[in-house]
Design an enzyme around this catalytic site. Structure first.
Site, PDB file in Angstrom:
ATOM      1  N   CYS A   1      -7.664   7.404  -3.468  1.00 40.95           N
ATOM      2  CA  CYS A   1      -8.255   6.348  -4.298  1.00 40.95           C
ATOM      3  C   CYS A   1      -9.567   6.800  -4.953  1.00 40.95           C
ATOM      4  CB  CYS A   1      -8.501   5.083  -3.479  1.00 40.95           C
ATOM      5  SG  CYS A   1      -9.916   5.170  -2.352  1.00 40.95           S
TER       6      CYS A   1
ATOM      7  N   CYS B   1      -9.927  10.315   3.845  1.00 42.29           N
ATOM      8  CA  CYS B   1      -9.905   8.853   3.727  1.00 42.29           C
ATOM      9  C   CYS B   1     -10.851   8.240   4.753  1.00 42.29           C
ATOM     10  CB  CYS B   1      -8.480   8.366   3.980  1.00 42.29           C
ATOM     11  SG  CYS B   1      -8.302   6.586   4.112  1.00 42.29           S
TER      12      CYS B   1
ATOM     13  N   HIS C   1     -10.157   2.523   0.523  1.00 42.96           N
ATOM     14  CA  HIS C   1      -9.062   2.055  -0.336  1.00 42.96           C
ATOM     15  C   HIS C   1      -8.804   0.562  -0.135  1.00 42.96           C
ATOM     16  CE1 HIS C   1      -7.100   3.484   3.416  1.00 42.96           C
ATOM     17  NE2 HIS C   1      -6.431   2.358   3.265  1.00 42.96           N
TER      18      HIS C   1
ATOM     19  N   LYS D   1       0.852  -1.192   0.000  1.00 43.73           N
ATOM     20  CA  LYS D   1       0.000   0.000   0.000  1.00 43.73           C
ATOM     21  C   LYS D   1       0.886   1.239   0.000  1.00 43.73           C
ATOM     22  CE  LYS D   1      -2.402   0.885   3.714  1.00 43.73           C
ATOM     23  NZ  LYS D   1      -3.450   0.791   4.749  1.00 43.73           N
TER      24      LYS D   1
HETATM   25 FE1  FES Z   1      -9.282   6.596  -0.466  1.00 46.71          FE
HETATM   26 FE2  FES Z   1      -8.421   5.761   1.868  1.00 46.71          FE
HETATM   27  S1  FES Z   1      -7.252   6.458   0.233  1.00 46.71           S
HETATM   28  S2  FES Z   1     -10.434   5.910   1.208  1.00 46.71           S
END
Ligand code: FES
Length: 77
Positions: free
Chosen positions: A43, A52, A56, A23
């Site tokens: 993401c 976030c 992801h 990751k």
């Molecule tokens: Fe997109 Fe965590 S990087 S939800």
């Protein structure tokens, strides 16, 4: 009446950056931050975008991608 339908395909959004890592997470440390930690989504799947929310993990599992958040950290005093 015209109808617009959006099609979202599940595909990796990181084709080449640090693909050997499970990751990709990057951190910026600054004493000028007001919060001790903030995670920004990279993401584009977060339900709380631009922050976030952990989506992801599901995205990476479904697509084989390895994207992770950008962390802004305030140094510990
Ligand atoms: Fe997109 Fe965590 S990087 S939800």
């Amino acid at each position: 009446q015209r109808r617009v339908v959006a099609v979202v395909r599940a595909e990796a959004i990181n084709p080449e950056i640090r693909k050997t890592e499970e990751k990709v997470v990057d951190s910026v440390v600054s004493s000028e931050l007001s919060k001790p930690l903030t995670a920004y989504c990279r993401c584009w799947r977060s339900g709380t975008f631009p922050l976030c929310d952990g989506s992801h993990v599901k995205h990476n599992k479904a697509t084989g991608d390895n994207v992770g958040p950008l962390l802004l950290k305030k140094p510990k005093e």
